[in-house]
Design an enzyme around this catalytic site. Structure first.
Site, mmCIF file in Angstrom:
data_model
loop_
_atom_site.group_PDB
_atom_site.id
_atom_site.type_symbol
_atom_site.label_atom_id
_atom_site.label_comp_id
_atom_site.label_asym_id
_atom_site.label_seq_id
_atom_site.Cartn_x
_atom_site.Cartn_y
_atom_site.Cartn_z
ATOM 1 C CB CYS A 154 0.808 1.509 4.413
ATOM 2 S SG CYS A 154 -0.849 1.169 5.028
ATOM 3 C CG HIS A 214 -4.511 3.906 3.160
ATOM 4 N ND1 HIS A 214 -3.502 3.298 3.896
ATOM 5 C CD2 HIS A 214 -5.012 4.898 3.957
ATOM 6 C CE1 HIS A 214 -3.402 3.884 5.085
ATOM 7 N NE2 HIS A 214 -4.310 4.862 5.143
ATOM 8 C CG ASP A 264 -2.837 14.248 -5.286
ATOM 9 O OD1 ASP A 264 -3.790 13.542 -4.945
ATOM 10 O OD2 ASP A 264 -2.198 14.039 -6.359
ATOM 11 N N GLY A 274 -14.082 5.395 -9.018
ATOM 12 C CA GLY A 274 -12.856 6.072 -9.437
ATOM 13 C C GLY A 274 -11.712 5.987 -8.447
ATOM 14 C CB CYS A 302 -0.923 0.016 1.218
ATOM 15 S SG CYS A 302 -1.826 1.572 1.342
ATOM 16 C CG HIS A 361 -4.479 -0.481 4.900
ATOM 17 N ND1 HIS A 361 -3.939 0.124 3.780
ATOM 18 C CD2 HIS A 361 -5.375 -1.385 4.434
ATOM 19 C CE1 HIS A 361 -4.470 -0.403 2.694
ATOM 20 N NE2 HIS A 361 -5.351 -1.325 3.064
ATOM 21 C CG HIS A 411 -7.179 8.786 -0.854
ATOM 22 N ND1 HIS A 411 -7.231 7.438 -1.111
ATOM 23 C CD2 HIS A 411 -7.455 9.407 -2.028
ATOM 24 C CE1 HIS A 411 -7.510 7.249 -2.390
ATOM 25 N NE2 HIS A 411 -7.660 8.425 -2.969
ATOM 26 C CG HIS A 420 -8.880 13.824 -3.478
ATOM 27 N ND1 HIS A 420 -7.767 13.764 -4.281
ATOM 28 C CD2 HIS A 420 -9.426 12.587 -3.519
ATOM 29 C CE1 HIS A 420 -7.648 12.555 -4.793
ATOM 30 N NE2 HIS A 420 -8.648 11.815 -4.343
#
Ligand code: 5GP
Ligand code: ZN
Length: 109
Positions: free
Chosen positions: A8, A98, A31, A93, A5, A47, A100, A102
């Site tokens: 991670c 993991h 990002d 998408g 990952c 995770h 996240h 945005h």
């Protein structure tokens, strides 16, 4: 830590990222391919694959993410507005499995 990952590995400092903020449960980094002048990823250190996989015991992690977004917004110039976006599941998408969020801000989105 889940083998293979990428997020991670960022948490464990095995691969580099520009860390913006960190708490006991959450880490925030830039990002790699920004879609706005400010584009951060807010992720739990634990995770968890996606929202569908959240367990009742993860309740505080979900809240911590929202309050981390509030804290990040306080570092923005006025207006302290932002977009919080998540894709949960491949057909929605999601590309990195993991959780996240945005965090997008800057000139009018
Ligand atoms: P998703 O499409 O899963 O919602 O978003 C994955 C995001 O992770 C993308 O915006 C992509 O640019 C970002 N990303 C993928 N690999 C890395 C990486 O190694 N480092 C950083 N900082 N961001 C990454
Ligand atoms: Zn992970």
């Amino acid at each position: 830590m889940t083998v293979d990952c990428i997020f991670c590995k960022i948490i464990n400092k095995q691969i580099p990222a520009t860390i913006v903020a960190e708490s006991e449960s959450i880490i925030v980094f830039k990002d790699i391919a920004p879609q706005a002048s400010i584009h951060y990823l807010i992720i739990p250190k634990k995770h968890i694959r996606d929202i569908q996989s959240l367990a009742p015991a993860d309740y505080t992690i979900a809240a911590d993410i929202i309050f981390m977004a509030q804290q990040l917004s306080q570092s923005l110039p006025e207006p302290q507005d932002f977009r919080l976006k998540i894709s949960s599941g491949a057909t929605a998408g999601q590309e990195v499995f993991h959780i996240h969020f945005h965090f997008l801000a800057g000139k009018r989105l």
